[in-house]
Design a protein around this motif. Structure first.
Motif, PDB file in Angstrom:
ATOM      1  N   CYS A  70       0.852  -1.196   0.000  1.00  0.00           N
ATOM      2  CA  CYS A  70       0.000   0.000   0.000  1.00  0.00           C
ATOM      3  C   CYS A  70       0.881   1.236   0.000  1.00  0.00           C
ATOM      4  O   CYS A  70       1.160   1.804   1.058  1.00  0.00           O
ATOM      5  CB  CYS A  70      -0.925  -0.014   1.213  1.00  0.00           C
ATOM      6  SG  CYS A  70      -1.934   1.469   1.357  1.00  0.00           S
ATOM      7  N   PRO A  71       1.344   1.678  -1.176  1.00  0.00           N
ATOM      8  CA  PRO A  71       2.161   2.897  -1.214  1.00  0.00           C
ATOM      9  C   PRO A  71       1.474   4.111  -0.583  1.00  0.00           C
ATOM     10  O   PRO A  71       2.123   4.873   0.138  1.00  0.00           O
ATOM     11  CB  PRO A  71       2.434   3.106  -2.704  1.00  0.00           C
ATOM     12  CG  PRO A  71       2.306   1.750  -3.304  1.00  0.00           C
ATOM     13  CD  PRO A  71       1.247   1.051  -2.489  1.00  0.00           C
ATOM     14  N   CYS A  73      -0.403   4.201   1.944  1.00  0.00           N
ATOM     15  CA  CYS A  73      -0.322   4.059   3.401  1.00  0.00           C
ATOM     16  C   CYS A  73       0.999   4.634   3.911  1.00  0.00           C
ATOM     17  O   CYS A  73       1.037   5.335   4.919  1.00  0.00           O
ATOM     18  CB  CYS A  73      -0.435   2.595   3.814  1.00  0.00           C
ATOM     19  SG  CYS A  73      -1.993   1.827   3.331  1.00  0.00           S
ATOM     20  N   HIS A  74       2.071   4.358   3.191  1.00  0.00           N
ATOM     21  CA  HIS A  74       3.386   4.880   3.580  1.00  0.00           C
ATOM     22  C   HIS A  74       3.441   6.395   3.402  1.00  0.00           C
ATOM     23  O   HIS A  74       4.046   7.097   4.206  1.00  0.00           O
ATOM     24  CB  HIS A  74       4.496   4.198   2.787  1.00  0.00           C
ATOM     25  CG  HIS A  74       4.574   2.724   3.058  1.00  0.00           C
ATOM     26  ND1 HIS A  74       5.035   2.206   4.253  1.00  0.00           N
ATOM     27  CD2 HIS A  74       4.218   1.657   2.304  1.00  0.00           C
ATOM     28  CE1 HIS A  74       4.969   0.889   4.215  1.00  0.00           C
ATOM     29  NE2 HIS A  74       4.463   0.517   3.047  1.00  0.00           N
ATOM     30  N   VAL A  75       2.776   6.900   2.373  1.00  0.00           N
ATOM     31  CA  VAL A  75       2.727   8.344   2.145  1.00  0.00           C
ATOM     32  C   VAL A  75       1.971   9.016   3.297  1.00  0.00           C
ATOM     33  O   VAL A  75       2.405  10.045   3.819  1.00  0.00           O
ATOM     34  CB  VAL A  75       2.071   8.679   0.788  1.00  0.00           C
ATOM     35  CG1 VAL A  75       1.858  10.179   0.633  1.00  0.00           C
ATOM     36  CG2 VAL A  75       2.923   8.147  -0.359  1.00  0.00           C
ATOM     37  N   ALA A  76       0.843   8.425   3.698  1.00  0.00           N
ATOM     38  CA  ALA A  76       0.065   8.973   4.818  1.00  0.00           C
ATOM     39  C   ALA A  76       0.885   8.945   6.106  1.00  0.00           C
ATOM     40  O   ALA A  76       0.905   9.917   6.871  1.00  0.00           O
ATOM     41  CB  ALA A  76      -1.230   8.191   5.011  1.00  0.00           C
ATOM     42  N   LYS A  77       1.589   7.853   6.341  1.00  0.00           N
ATOM     43  CA  LYS A  77       2.436   7.721   7.536  1.00  0.00           C
ATOM     44  C   LYS A  77       3.510   8.806   7.535  1.00  0.00           C
ATOM     45  O   LYS A  77       3.721   9.487   8.537  1.00  0.00           O
ATOM     46  CB  LYS A  77       3.051   6.326   7.557  1.00  0.00           C
ATOM     47  CG  LYS A  77       3.915   6.040   8.758  1.00  0.00           C
ATOM     48  CD  LYS A  77       4.412   4.595   8.676  1.00  0.00           C
ATOM     49  CE  LYS A  77       5.388   4.274   9.766  1.00  0.00           C
ATOM     50  NZ  LYS A  77       6.709   4.840   9.586  1.00  0.00           N
ATOM     51  N   ASP A  78       4.181   8.985   6.405  1.00  0.00           N
ATOM     52  CA  ASP A  78       5.226  10.008   6.296  1.00  0.00           C
ATOM     53  C   ASP A  78       4.654  11.416   6.461  1.00  0.00           C
ATOM     54  O   ASP A  78       5.283  12.286   7.072  1.00  0.00           O
ATOM     55  CB  ASP A  78       5.948   9.904   4.949  1.00  0.00           C
ATOM     56  CG  ASP A  78       6.749   8.612   4.817  1.00  0.00           C
ATOM     57  OD1 ASP A  78       7.015   7.968   5.855  1.00  0.00           O
ATOM     58  OD2 ASP A  78       7.100   8.252   3.678  1.00  0.00           O
ATOM     59  N   PRO A 123      -5.268   4.231   2.243  1.00  0.00           N
ATOM     60  CA  PRO A 123      -5.184   3.824   3.647  1.00  0.00           C
ATOM     61  C   PRO A 123      -6.491   4.069   4.392  1.00  0.00           C
ATOM     62  O   PRO A 123      -7.375   4.749   3.903  1.00  0.00           O
ATOM     63  CB  PRO A 123      -4.074   4.717   4.201  1.00  0.00           C
ATOM     64  CG  PRO A 123      -4.060   5.905   3.314  1.00  0.00           C
ATOM     65  CD  PRO A 123      -4.490   5.442   1.965  1.00  0.00           C
ATOM     66  N   TYR A 124      -6.561   3.512   5.581  1.00  0.00           N
ATOM     67  CA  TYR A 124      -7.759   3.592   6.406  1.00  0.00           C
ATOM     68  C   TYR A 124      -7.315   4.067   7.781  1.00  0.00           C
ATOM     69  O   TYR A 124      -6.402   3.498   8.378  1.00  0.00           O
ATOM     70  CB  TYR A 124      -8.392   2.204   6.488  1.00  0.00           C
ATOM     71  CG  TYR A 124      -9.671   2.138   7.282  1.00  0.00           C
ATOM     72  CD1 TYR A 124     -10.881   2.521   6.717  1.00  0.00           C
ATOM     73  CD2 TYR A 124      -9.663   1.689   8.594  1.00  0.00           C
ATOM     74  CE1 TYR A 124     -12.056   2.456   7.446  1.00  0.00           C
ATOM     75  CE2 TYR A 124     -10.831   1.615   9.326  1.00  0.00           C
ATOM     76  CZ  TYR A 124     -12.022   2.000   8.745  1.00  0.00           C
ATOM     77  OH  TYR A 124     -13.193   1.944   9.467  1.00  0.00           O
ATOM     78  N   LEU A 125      -7.947   5.126   8.297  1.00  0.00           N
ATOM     79  CA  LEU A 125      -7.535   5.691   9.569  1.00  0.00           C
ATOM     80  C   LEU A 125      -8.733   5.788  10.503  1.00  0.00           C
ATOM     81  O   LEU A 125      -9.802   6.227  10.091  1.00  0.00           O
ATOM     82  CB  LEU A 125      -6.917   7.080   9.340  1.00  0.00           C
ATOM     83  CG  LEU A 125      -6.280   7.733  10.567  1.00  0.00           C
ATOM     84  CD1 LEU A 125      -4.958   8.387  10.181  1.00  0.00           C
ATOM     85  CD2 LEU A 125      -7.200   8.776  11.155  1.00  0.00           C
ATOM     86  N   ASP A 146      -8.895   6.914   2.080  1.00  0.00           N
ATOM     87  CA  ASP A 146      -8.177   7.595   0.999  1.00  0.00           C
ATOM     88  C   ASP A 146      -7.054   8.438   1.610  1.00  0.00           C
ATOM     89  O   ASP A 146      -7.039   8.721   2.797  1.00  0.00           O
ATOM     90  CB  ASP A 146      -9.091   8.492   0.148  1.00  0.00           C
ATOM     91  CG  ASP A 146     -10.147   7.699  -0.605  1.00  0.00           C
ATOM     92  OD1 ASP A 146      -9.821   6.602  -1.081  1.00  0.00           O
ATOM     93  OD2 ASP A 146     -11.290   8.180  -0.700  1.00  0.00           O
ATOM     94  N   LEU A 147      -6.156   8.854   0.766  1.00  0.00           N
ATOM     95  CA  LEU A 147      -4.993   9.597   1.233  1.00  0.00           C
ATOM     96  C   LEU A 147      -5.388  10.939   1.842  1.00  0.00           C
ATOM     97  O   LEU A 147      -4.940  11.293   2.937  1.00  0.00           O
ATOM     98  CB  LEU A 147      -3.998   9.802   0.079  1.00  0.00           C
ATOM     99  CG  LEU A 147      -2.681  10.451   0.472  1.00  0.00           C
ATOM    100  CD1 LEU A 147      -1.959   9.637   1.532  1.00  0.00           C
ATOM    101  CD2 LEU A 147      -1.806  10.640  -0.748  1.00  0.00           C
ATOM    102  N   GLU A 148      -6.261  11.687   1.175  1.00  0.00           N
ATOM    103  CA  GLU A 148      -6.646  13.005   1.695  1.00  0.00           C
ATOM    104  C   GLU A 148      -7.429  12.890   2.993  1.00  0.00           C
ATOM    105  O   GLU A 148      -7.248  13.674   3.921  1.00  0.00           O
ATOM    106  CB  GLU A 148      -7.472  13.773   0.659  1.00  0.00           C
ATOM    107  CG  GLU A 148      -7.730  15.200   1.076  1.00  0.00           C
ATOM    108  CD  GLU A 148      -8.467  16.004   0.014  1.00  0.00           C
ATOM    109  OE1 GLU A 148      -9.227  16.900   0.415  1.00  0.00           O
ATOM    110  OE2 GLU A 148      -8.291  15.742  -1.184  1.00  0.00           O
ATOM    111  N   GLY A 149      -8.306  11.879   3.076  1.00  0.00           N
ATOM    112  CA  GLY A 149      -9.075  11.683   4.301  1.00  0.00           C
ATOM    113  C   GLY A 149      -8.190  11.307   5.476  1.00  0.00           C
ATOM    114  O   GLY A 149      -8.383  11.795   6.589  1.00  0.00           O
TER     115      GLY A 149
END
Length: 168
Positions: A70-71, A73-78, A123-125, A146-149
């Motif tokens: 999940c690329p 997911c890593h972007v959201a984490k960073d 990703p899911y948060l 989603d990334l923005e969410g």
């Protein structure tokens, strides 16, 4: 007379000596400690048991859940790691991977079903807090996808929480 002068003189010396001892040097201005800036750091967990035991350690949690591949997911984490951590929130990252424990299998099933229904995108948060009951059951306060969410929308939520509800 000499005795009286000597007595007054000695009292004067004693008085000056005690005054000098009690007076301290003027204090120099001290540098005020700047508040320590803490950035978001994730507690990374590997399975369902670790996930829930970590969540139970804090009343206010931000849980980012992704899969092995999940690329975003890593972007959201960073993205979060570049932000200042809101006080009191614990950040937990769970990359669902191969695991045989029952809780991980259950989560994977839920994810598969949601993806099949087009209700889930990674990703899911989740914002997870203690419920307001005596048993302290955990409840999910809000979820983002989603990334923005999982980044900017969730960040706006945390900034507003618990003062108000914002609608996206």
């Amino acid at each position: 007379m000499k005795r009286a002068i000597a007595m007054v003189f000695s009292l004067l010396l004693v008085q000056c000596g005690t005054k000098a001892a009690t007076q301290s040097k003027p204090k120099e201005p001290q540098a005020v400690d700047a508040p320590k800036v803490t950035y978001v750091t994730w507690i990374e967990v590997g399975d369902g048991e670790q996930f829930w035991s970590t969540i139970k350690q804090n009343d206010k949690n931000v849980a980012l859940i992704g899969t092995e591949v999940c690329p975003p997911c890593h972007v959201a984490k960073d993205w979060w790691e570049s932000k200042i951590s809101p006080p009191g929130w614990q950040f937990v990252y769970w990359q669902l991977g191969p695991s045989d424990d029952l809780l991980t299998k259950s989560f994977k099933e839920i994810f598969k079903n949601l993806q099949a229904q087009n209700n889930l995108s990674l990703p899911y948060l989740s914002i997870i807090e203690d419920a307001h009951d005596p048993k302290k059951i955990k409840e999910i306060t809000a979820t983002f996808r989603d990334l923005e969410g999982c980044t900017s929308e969730a960040n706006k939520f945390l900034i507003m929480h618990p003062q108000g509800t914002i609608h996206f």
